[in-house]
Design a protein around this motif. Structure first.
Motif, short mmCIF file in Angstrom:
data_model
loop_
_atom_site.label_atom_id
_atom_site.label_comp_id
_atom_site.label_asym_id
_atom_site.label_seq_id
_atom_site.Cartn_x
_atom_site.Cartn_y
_atom_site.Cartn_z
N VAL A 186 -5.15 4.09 4.91
CA VAL A 186 -3.76 4.02 4.49
C VAL A 186 -3.63 4.46 3.05
O VAL A 186 -4.59 4.48 2.30
CB VAL A 186 -3.20 2.58 4.62
CG1 VAL A 186 -3.18 2.13 6.05
CG2 VAL A 186 -4.01 1.63 3.76
N GLU A 237 2.42 4.52 0.19
CA GLU A 237 3.13 5.15 1.30
C GLU A 237 4.44 4.45 1.63
O GLU A 237 5.39 5.08 2.08
CB GLU A 237 2.22 5.15 2.53
CG GLU A 237 2.81 5.84 3.75
CD GLU A 237 1.87 5.79 4.92
OE1 GLU A 237 2.20 6.37 5.97
OE2 GLU A 237 0.80 5.17 4.80
N LEU A 238 4.52 3.15 1.41
CA LEU A 238 5.68 2.39 1.84
C LEU A 238 6.44 1.82 0.65
O LEU A 238 6.61 0.64 0.51
CB LEU A 238 5.24 1.24 2.75
CG LEU A 238 4.38 1.63 3.93
CD1 LEU A 238 3.91 0.40 4.65
CD2 LEU A 238 5.15 2.54 4.86
N ALA A 256 -0.25 -2.11 0.94
CA ALA A 256 -1.03 -1.87 2.16
C ALA A 256 -2.01 -3.00 2.44
O ALA A 256 -3.09 -2.79 2.99
CB ALA A 256 -1.77 -0.54 2.08
N TRP A 274 -2.29 -5.43 4.78
CA TRP A 274 -1.67 -5.76 6.07
C TRP A 274 -1.89 -7.20 6.52
O TRP A 274 -0.93 -7.86 6.95
CB TRP A 274 -2.17 -4.78 7.14
CG TRP A 274 -2.08 -3.34 6.75
CD1 TRP A 274 -3.09 -2.44 6.68
CD2 TRP A 274 -0.90 -2.63 6.34
NE1 TRP A 274 -2.63 -1.21 6.27
CE2 TRP A 274 -1.29 -1.30 6.06
CE3 TRP A 274 0.44 -2.98 6.18
CZ2 TRP A 274 -0.38 -0.33 5.62
CZ3 TRP A 274 1.35 -2.02 5.75
CH2 TRP A 274 0.94 -0.71 5.48
N ARG A 290 1.84 0.63 11.19
CA ARG A 290 1.00 1.26 10.17
C ARG A 290 -0.49 1.03 10.43
O ARG A 290 -1.34 1.76 9.94
CB ARG A 290 1.38 0.73 8.78
CG ARG A 290 2.70 1.30 8.27
CD ARG A 290 2.56 2.79 7.98
NE ARG A 290 3.82 3.36 7.52
CZ ARG A 290 4.64 4.06 8.27
NH1 ARG A 290 4.33 4.30 9.53
NH2 ARG A 290 5.75 4.55 7.77
N GLN A 291 -0.79 0.01 11.22
CA GLN A 291 -2.19 -0.24 11.58
C GLN A 291 -2.56 0.42 12.91
O GLN A 291 -3.65 0.22 13.43
CB GLN A 291 -2.44 -1.75 11.68
CG GLN A 291 -2.29 -2.48 10.35
CD GLN A 291 -2.50 -3.97 10.52
OE1 GLN A 291 -3.60 -4.49 10.34
NE2 GLN A 291 -1.44 -4.69 10.87
N LYS A 292 -1.60 1.19 13.45
CA LYS A 292 -1.81 1.93 14.71
C LYS A 292 -1.85 1.03 15.94
O LYS A 292 -2.40 1.42 16.98
CB LYS A 292 -3.09 2.78 14.65
CG LYS A 292 -3.23 3.63 13.41
CD LYS A 292 -2.09 4.62 13.25
CE LYS A 292 -2.30 5.49 12.01
NZ LYS A 292 -1.17 6.40 11.76
N TYR A 323 12.30 3.08 13.26
CA TYR A 323 10.98 3.23 13.86
C TYR A 323 10.95 3.05 15.38
O TYR A 323 9.90 3.21 15.99
CB TYR A 323 9.99 2.27 13.19
CG TYR A 323 9.70 2.68 11.76
CD1 TYR A 323 8.80 3.70 11.49
CD2 TYR A 323 10.37 2.08 10.70
CE1 TYR A 323 8.55 4.11 10.18
CE2 TYR A 323 10.13 2.48 9.38
CZ TYR A 323 9.23 3.50 9.14
OH TYR A 323 8.99 3.91 7.86
#
Length: 309
Positions: free
Chosen positions: A176, A180-181, A211, A213, A243-245, A270
């Motif tokens: 990550v 990004e966020l 990030a 999480w 974001r963690q897929k 989203y």
């Protein structure tokens, strides 16, 4: 049982200080201290003296001979590492046993996928902790279950993951970008924090921007416990999973956010990524899967899995 003398088997629970406090093996220092303060208030003699079944001597004995020593072990990093090493050794012994001879809860977790096991572990610890000291006579059985969860969790880890004493999970590492966020995400936050749920939400947003999480997940779950009908919390939790897929879990929470508020901007943004169509009114398969995990957990909490083999 004497109210001031604890049975030897109760004292043996100190081999897992995490279980005695009712926390997971990845709890950080802030979580350890917070739980200790919660138990200090819960087991205060004055509180038990005013209850329907007063038992202040037993409460004091548990706090003095179990909770205090457990906290002493976990408040120092070096002692935490020793505790983890000892528990890891026990988890290896658990691995040598056939699955059929292990407790029902261990069997269920080992048959789950890794993301399901992660979710189940965290939720199970939280549920058991909530009930652990409500009835002091049931403390031993509940603590045994928490200890079993911790051993299974460690069994699912690579051997060196907890040795750094960082906040880690059994989930695979996700690459990550910490920035990004940040500026492009429109996350609604009240300028004035009026309750504890919003405080958890505020901290979760900061963790998302960094990030971090697992910490964000913990804060959002705490917020949801306090305000279970706030769509913002579910929407952000869905984004964290995305974001963690973990698309399935992301869909669960984004769907729930839209169910609570069809106009939630973050969830709407989203929803296409997790294949939620506008106006969708049926539960996704991942929601059904999550519900089955919740039902399983409820079964263990309320007695069907309360005995450890």
């Amino acid at each position: 049982m004497s109210q001031t003398f604890l049975p030897p088997k109760w004292l043996q629970q100190l081999c897992d200080p995490y279980a005695v406090l009712g926390i997971s093996v990845i709890a950080n220092e802030r979580q350890i201290l917070k739980r200790y303060h919660t138990l200090a208030k819960l087991l205060h003699p004055d509180r038990h003296a005013k209850s329907c079944n007063p038992n202040p001597e037993l409460a004091t004995a548990i706090f003095s001979h179990l909770i205090n020593p457990a906290y002493e072990q976990l408040k120092h990093q070096q002692k935490r590492l020793i505790a983890i090493a000892m528990l890891r050794s026990q988890s290896r012994d658990l691995e040598q046993k056939p699955l059929s001879s292990q407790s029902a809860i261990a069997q269920e977790i080992m048959e789950m996928s890794t993301p399901q096991a992660e979710l189940f572990y965290e939720e199970a610890i939280a549920c058991y902790a909530e009930n652990q000291y409500k009835s002091l006579e049931q403390f031993y059985q509940v603590t045994q279950q928490i200890s079993t969860l911790n051993l299974v969790y460690l069994r699912l880890h690579k051997p060196d993951l907890l040795l750094t004493q960082k906040t880690v999970s059994i989930l695979p590492e996700v690459e990550v970008k910490p920035g990004e966020l940040t500026s492009d995400e429109k996350i609604d936050v009240k300028p004035v924090l009026t309750n504890y749920a919003q405080r958890h939400y505020q901290r979760a947003i900061e963790y998302v921007r960094l990030a971090k999480w697992p910490l964000a997940v913990q804060e959002l779950r705490d917020a949801i416990k306090l305000e279970p009908n706030n769509s913002d919390y579910y929407a952000l939790l869905g984004l964290v999973h995305l974001r963690q897929k973990f698309i399935g879990m992301a869909r669960v929470y984004i769907y729930q956010a839209l169910k609570l508020n069809p106009q939630n901007s973050l969830a709407l943004k989203y929803a296409p990524e997790v294949k939620i169509q506008s106006g969708e009114n049926t539960n996704p398969k991942s929601m059904a899967k999550a519900m089955s995990i919740a039902a399983l957990l409820s079964r263990f909490i309320h007695g069907k899995g309360s005995q450890v083999k």
